[in-house]
Design a protein around this motif. Structure first.
Motif, PDB file in Angstrom:
ATOM      1  N   LEU A  41       0.863  -1.174   0.000  1.00 21.57           N
ATOM      2  CA  LEU A  41       0.000   0.000   0.000  1.00 21.57           C
ATOM      3  C   LEU A  41       0.899   1.224   0.000  1.00 21.57           C
ATOM      4  O   LEU A  41       1.617   1.460   0.965  1.00 21.57           O
ATOM      5  N   ALA A  42       0.891   1.953  -1.107  1.00 21.56           N
ATOM      6  CA  ALA A  42       1.586   3.234  -1.133  1.00 21.56           C
ATOM      7  C   ALA A  42       0.562   4.263  -0.666  1.00 21.56           C
ATOM      8  O   ALA A  42      -0.420   4.530  -1.355  1.00 21.56           O
ATOM      9  N   ALA A  43       0.775   4.792   0.533  1.00 24.36           N
ATOM     10  CA  ALA A  43      -0.223   5.689   1.130  1.00 24.36           C
ATOM     11  C   ALA A  43      -0.142   7.076   0.492  1.00 24.36           C
ATOM     12  O   ALA A  43       0.856   7.437  -0.121  1.00 24.36           O
ATOM     13  N   SER A  44      -1.202   7.815   0.656  1.00 25.63           N
ATOM     14  CA  SER A  44      -1.256   9.180   0.117  1.00 25.63           C
ATOM     15  C   SER A  44      -1.512  10.133   1.279  1.00 25.63           C
ATOM     16  O   SER A  44      -2.162   9.758   2.255  1.00 25.63           O
ATOM     17  N   GLU A 252     -14.532  -1.860  -9.698  1.00 27.18           N
ATOM     18  CA  GLU A 252     -13.463  -2.525 -10.465  1.00 27.18           C
ATOM     19  C   GLU A 252     -12.284  -2.904  -9.564  1.00 27.18           C
ATOM     20  O   GLU A 252     -11.713  -3.988  -9.713  1.00 27.18           O
ATOM     21  N   SER A 253     -11.901  -2.022  -8.652  1.00 26.76           N
ATOM     22  CA  SER A 253     -10.739  -2.377  -7.824  1.00 26.76           C
ATOM     23  C   SER A 253     -11.095  -3.519  -6.872  1.00 26.76           C
ATOM     24  O   SER A 253     -10.263  -4.366  -6.567  1.00 26.76           O
ATOM     25  N   ILE A 283     -10.606  -2.384   1.728  1.00 24.52           N
ATOM     26  CA  ILE A 283     -11.230  -1.542   2.766  1.00 24.52           C
ATOM     27  C   ILE A 283     -11.653  -0.206   2.147  1.00 24.52           C
ATOM     28  O   ILE A 283     -12.774   0.278   2.344  1.00 24.52           O
ATOM     29  N   TRP A 284     -10.754   0.387   1.373  1.00 25.41           N
ATOM     30  CA  TRP A 284     -11.049   1.681   0.738  1.00 25.41           C
ATOM     31  C   TRP A 284     -12.164   1.531  -0.289  1.00 25.41           C
ATOM     32  O   TRP A 284     -13.053   2.376  -0.400  1.00 25.41           O
ATOM     33  N   MET A 321      -7.531   5.849  -3.131  1.00 28.84           N
ATOM     34  CA  MET A 321      -6.581   5.097  -2.277  1.00 28.84           C
ATOM     35  C   MET A 321      -6.657   3.611  -2.606  1.00 28.84           C
ATOM     36  O   MET A 321      -5.661   2.900  -2.582  1.00 28.84           O
ATOM     37  N   GLY A 322      -7.877   3.147  -2.898  1.00 27.04           N
ATOM     38  CA  GLY A 322      -8.043   1.724  -3.214  1.00 27.04           C
ATOM     39  C   GLY A 322      -7.520   1.385  -4.597  1.00 27.04           C
ATOM     40  O   GLY A 322      -6.602   0.583  -4.750  1.00 27.04           O
ATOM     41  N   PHE A 323      -8.061   2.053  -5.627  1.00 29.66           N
ATOM     42  CA  PHE A 323      -7.667   1.643  -6.983  1.00 29.66           C
ATOM     43  C   PHE A 323      -6.247   2.097  -7.311  1.00 29.66           C
ATOM     44  O   PHE A 323      -5.595   1.507  -8.180  1.00 29.66           O
TER      45      PHE A 323
END
Ligand SMILES: NC(=O)c1ccc[n+]([C@@H]2O[C@H](COP(=O)([O-])OP(=O)(O)OC[C@H]3O[C@@H](n4cnc5c(N)ncnc54)[C@H](O)[C@@H]3O)[C@@H](O)[C@H]2O)c1
Length: 474
Positions: A41-44, A252-253, A283-284, A321-323
């Protein structure tokens, strides 16, 4: 008290449920994995809230030590109140130099990206700015990301060096040791793309007549300022079509191929940005889908409904954040030629363009019923969850009655009902496409490996021909 055996059994069951493959006893036997057992997970960085745009000057001056700022926007957003708020914030915080680039093309192309790159590199000059701000929708944020990258690290082999393979070479952005990109603050004005969270910049490649992009985690904005006041001025069409983009990002994600079913990359650097669905992105995606399902119609029918509008913007960032880590699949893959090859369609209002367009969210959503009718059987439980969320809690008994083979149909029906409620034009024929266009639409989709490879059900030419034929009339 839980025994160590009990804890292990509990953990095993949980990992098994998440599909992480840890349920068997792990060893360090360097067992060769054919598929990728790792996801990331590359966070933002995001700040959310009404009025947060007014804080941008303080971020630039006091956190990023920026004195000279280039603002990217389009000619329409330049005239909106949010631009005034941004400029006042820069002035109040004593930013000494502000240059505005307002030539962003709605639905950017390789040529329009290059125009912005040339502006930053030559008109401003790479030594003459400390930070970049993007104020606008996905078109603006993506253009700013590309300009910032190419001005800082001009590719030796030309524009397509950084572009996704097989259209471009897909060369990695130079390592951090070779220098950092100037900071980029992204301020979305549409509740749709989630580009403020992603390391992706999408453009229409005029040569292949399809969209493609540049995807690298280092393109992620330094900070996304997510201010619901900025979406108040969205025209109805923009709010609607960008909201449908949010729904498709989430579905889609969530339904994308699971990350550990993707082949293992030869090196970690080759692990794609779009890794496939995974427990963290899920989760996102589910939060975004639930929030958008409850608020999209409210936010469109009454823009003054601050709560619904704010929740749609939050859903947009959450979906990003998810896709941004999991990826999207066929609705987006098929949308790229649908948007690029459009010759005659222009929305009745809302989009300030001098060229025909199928707006991005619409070009994605128009494929969605056909896609989910096709992919449903590949992962019935995930499609069932999405259909259930869209149809609302009252249909819980229906969920149990729908057979696995029909779950894709159920999800497609839910999306079609939503299209009717929101008065969304459906069917590719509405946008000027006929059976004769299917071969070129397929050709425009086939190279989109970044997204087609994480389709839950494999696709080649024959399947895509059927999917486009199905999407012609809805
Ligand atoms: N980088 C990513 O992760 C990502 C994800 C999805 C889509 N995209 C890309 O984003 C682009 C689409 O972006 P978009 O849907 O946000 O729209 P957009 O940026 O193309 O803007 C659409 C229109 O809405 C107007 N507009 C924007 N905000 C407004 C506001 N608050 N009030 C009044 N008018 C406003 C614009 O001036 C423009 O005319 C496409 O090129 C798509 O491929 C990128």
């Amino acid at each position: 008290m839980v025994s160590s055996f009990g804890i292990r059994a509990l953990l095993s069951r949980r990992c098994h449920r998440l599909g992480l493959g840890l349920a068997t006893r792990a060893t360090y036997s360097s067992q060769p994995f054919e598929n990728d057992p790792i996801c990331e997970l590359a966070a933002s960085n995001l700040r959310f809230g009404p009025g947060s745009t007014a804080e941008v000057g303080a971020d630039l001056k006091h956190v990023l030590s920026a004195e000279r700022v280039v603002v990217f926007t389009d000619r329409n957003v330049r005239k909106l109140p949010c631009m005034q708020v941004l400029l006042e914030s820069l002035e109040t915080n004593g930013i000494s130099s502000v240059v505005i680039y307002d030539q962003v093309r709605v639905e950017p192309t390789d040529a329009s990206f290059q125009h912005a790159i040339d502006f930053l590199t030559n008109t401003v000059g790479t030594d003459n700015y400390d930070a970049v701000v993007a104020l606008g929708g996905g078109s603006t944020m993506d253009t700013a990301k590309a300009a910032n990258l190419y001005a800082a690290f001009p590719p030796k082999g030309g524009f397509f060096d950084y572009v996704n393979p097989p259209v471009g070479k897909g060369l990695p952005v130079p390592a951090i040791s070779q220098g950092s990109l100037p900071p980029l603050i992204a301020i979305p004005t549409t509740a749709g793309t989630g580009s403020e969270t992603t390391g992706v910049a999408i453009f229409d490649d005029t040569k292949t007549q399809s969209k493609t992009g540049i995807a690298n985690r280092r393109l992620k904005p330094t900070l996304g300022i997510v201010d619901p006041l900025n979406t108040l001025t969205q025209p109805r069409e923009v709010a609607c079509y960008s909201g449908l983009d949010v729904l498709c990002h989430a579905i889609e994600s969530y339904t994308a191929l699971y990350f550990n079913k993707r082949p293992k990359p030869e090196t970690p650097l080759q692990r794609p940005t779009y890794q496939g669905s995974n427990p963290i992105s899920d989760i996102w995606a589910l939060f975004a889908l639930e929030t958008a399902a409850q608020n999209l119609q409210l936010a469109i029918s009454d823009p003054e409904n601050e709560d619904a509008r704010a929740k749609m913007l939050m859903a947009s960032s959450a979906a990003g954040m998810g896709f941004g880590n999991a990826g999207v699949h066929l609705c987006h893959g098929m949308s790229y030629p649908v948007a690029s090859q459009c010759k005659s369609y222009t929305p009745a209002s809302g989009y300030d363009t001098d060229h025909p367009i199928v707006p991005h969210g619409l070009s994605v959503f128009v494929n969605a019923p056909a896609v989910f009718r096709f992919t449903g059987v590949a992962n019935p439980e995930r499609h069932r969850t999405c259909a259930q969320i869209l149809s609302g809690a009252s249909t819980a008994p229906k969920s149990k009655q729908v057979a696995d083979a029909d779950v894709g149909l159920w999800l497609a029906d839910e999306l079609m009902e939503l299209a009717v409620r929101l008065d969304v034009p459906m069917g590719l024929r509405t946008f000027g496409y006929t059976e004769e266009d299917i071969p070129s639409l397929v050709q425009g989709t086939l190279p989109q490996h970044r997204v087609t490879k994480i389709s839950p059900r494999p696709v080649g030419q024959a399947e895509l021909e059927d999917l486009f034929a199905d999407a012609l009339d809805e």
